[in-house]
Write a protein that holds these residues in place. Sequence first.
Motif, short mmCIF file in Angstrom:
data_model
loop_
_atom_site.label_atom_id
_atom_site.label_comp_id
_atom_site.label_asym_id
_atom_site.label_seq_id
_atom_site.Cartn_x
_atom_site.Cartn_y
_atom_site.Cartn_z
N PRO A 18 0.83 -1.21 0.00
CA PRO A 18 0.00 0.00 0.00
C PRO A 18 0.87 1.26 0.00
O PRO A 18 1.92 1.30 0.62
N MET A 19 0.39 2.27 -0.70
CA MET A 19 1.04 3.58 -0.73
C MET A 19 0.03 4.63 -0.33
O MET A 19 -1.14 4.57 -0.71
N THR A 20 0.46 5.60 0.46
CA THR A 20 -0.39 6.71 0.86
C THR A 20 0.28 8.02 0.46
O THR A 20 1.47 8.20 0.68
N ALA A 21 -0.49 8.92 -0.14
CA ALA A 21 0.01 10.26 -0.49
C ALA A 21 -0.82 11.30 0.25
O ALA A 21 -2.04 11.14 0.41
N ILE A 22 -0.16 12.35 0.70
CA ILE A 22 -0.81 13.45 1.41
C ILE A 22 -0.58 14.74 0.62
O ILE A 22 0.32 14.82 -0.22
N PRO A 23 -1.38 15.78 0.86
CA PRO A 23 -1.11 17.06 0.20
C PRO A 23 0.32 17.53 0.48
O PRO A 23 0.79 17.46 1.62
N TYR A 24 0.97 18.01 -0.57
CA TYR A 24 2.36 18.46 -0.42
C TYR A 24 2.50 19.48 0.69
O TYR A 24 3.47 19.46 1.45
N TYR A 25 1.53 20.40 0.80
CA TYR A 25 1.68 21.48 1.77
C TYR A 25 1.81 20.96 3.20
O TYR A 25 2.33 21.65 4.07
N ALA A 26 1.32 19.73 3.46
CA ALA A 26 1.23 19.23 4.83
C ALA A 26 2.43 18.41 5.27
O ALA A 26 2.48 17.95 6.41
N TRP A 27 3.42 18.25 4.41
CA TRP A 27 4.55 17.40 4.79
C TRP A 27 5.39 18.07 5.88
O TRP A 27 5.31 19.27 6.10
#
Length: 680
Positions: free
Chosen positions: A638-647
Amino acid sequence: MQKPLLTALALGLVATASAQRTDYPIQAVSFTKVKLTDNFWLPRLKTNTDVTIPASFQRCEATNRVKNFEMAAAHQGKFATTFPFDDTDIYKTIEGASYSMSLYPDEKLGAYVDALIAKVGAAQEPDGYLYTARTIDPAHPHPWAGQARWEKERELSHELYNAGHLYEAAVAHYQATGKKTLLNIALKNADLVCSVFGPGKRSVAPGHEIVEMGLVKLYRVTGQAKYLSTAKFFLDARGQYKGYDAKSADTWKNGSYWQDDKPVVDQREAKGHAVRAEYLYSAMTDVAALTGDKQMLAAVDSIWNNLVAKKMYVQGGTGAAGDGERFGANYELPNATAYNETCASVADVYWNQRMFLLHGESKYADILEKVLYNGLISGVGLDGKSFFYSNAMQIKNSQSFSQSEPARSGWFDCSCCPTNLARLFPSLPGYIYAQNDNDVYVNLFVSGQANLVVNKQRVQLTQQNNYPWDGNLKFTVAPAAAATFNLLVRLPGWARNTAVPSNLYTFAGAPTAAAISIKVNGKPVTYAVKNGYAVLAKKWHKNDVVEVALPMEVRQVVANEQVVDDRNKVALQRGPVIYCAEWKDNGGKTSNLVVPPATQFTAAYKPDVLNGVVELTATVPTIQVDAANNSVRTVAQPMTAIPYYAWANRGKGEMTVWFPRQVVDIDILSQTAATTTAGK
């Protein structure tokens, strides 16, 4: 006492506008006319008011920035901070506090700002000169300042840069409070600047632009032509200096670092220090609009096209190179060493807003939106008091963390970025709507209420949405009486299969099957499209409802083949939001993730993750190293991506925006080699 001053200001602006023969054909609706109820932006503006601005003032106190003004007033002591432009952190925070107080009145904050302005005024010299790095001890000024006033303005002193931020803060404070205390200080300084610089007087191309933008704002408030003419004089001074080596590749030696290698009307490419450049281009747009200078307009149009087609990162960041905080060559957009100064994103917002007001095309608002939702808010942590100076595109554990910032900081020796954000956030409501006679533009989709005057009639416009997570937008139009005008709703490029208004980035695969739909009072309507806007022309009645549905599919973005670092890779986008993968969600690594073209992502809102975000999940191949057997294989996980701004809000570790589409090569780099390389 405040109401008469505000009335006088309004009358002054009307008189000025009537005296101007030319200006932006479109005018922004003031942020004071827009009240937000938005779930995405309103909490950020509240955090800016409650946390960022107080923290900025506290840090200005703790780091002796305020003390510099106190010592300048006393004419004794030693300049107590690092850079001669540290004065601007106070100006920018006052500007942000002023905007904030317009939205959230605060007597305690107002009293503090008043006291701080008094300290600024006490530090000003009798003729209007204001620059603590010299005034504290004129016999021993800051090394960057030179022995005489303005002596090193071209290169290092930042005297006019300080002045520009003073002017911008003064106008914001005056418009927000009606008080002239800071405005009078600014005008006294500006009168000095106008007396020193101009035709037949001293000439210089300011080393760090922004004085030009500030002078234009003073011109708008006062109607005094000398401020506009001096702004234009500073623009025209570029490319005139004979001391540069035009053949040198060194941006300092050839003048391009300061955008001083050519006259502005001959510039066609975004060059040099990115923040300085975008402040310059904003001023060029102002002056082109106010004077009708067609050569300057042609130049700024060409520079914008160059930037958007060849020098912008996929999340809207600009300024690829850390050495010189500058633009790289065309298509030079490295990920591991991406610089992307937060201040450059602030400047880019200013510039694209001006380009829209000048041309009325949605592509400028598209870029403004991209920057706001991605490359700009990435610069501040969710806590409101931790910041990025540069905004990385990739962090790998095998590389030196010194190449990029892997974690946020509370402050910097050069703290231009935190204070720049402090002043931008509270002005955000002023970017949502604009107007040109009976054309009302909706540029940003932010829930709230706007009070407009269209054809001398009051109109209330209410937005309700859950943007950027949901593409269903609702607008309620409530004129005081039935009124005919055009409502122009921006149709975002990303919703029309256009990643950016150039061929720098495109969406992979077939165009989205979903189309934009618009209903008025529940009935689908056909509409004309003009310059990227849906034109809804009708006689509006109280509580007419417009519903716009934007397709919110997850799209894979590919870069132009000339961007070497992004070949055979994809980025992820949903709506206006660019995504990244972070170590926290992906087993501690992101540099081993592969996203094949056929990958299907699921989007789900997670209210308890990063203050509430839509996460993207999929099953993808990951590269696994079997050290015991000295082998490499791919394993589905599994892969999870988050909004770039929130890293970088959950600790330090790997992050990436671009993912390989297939395994074509493997970097073998020992930890020892990485350490050795990093130490050079």
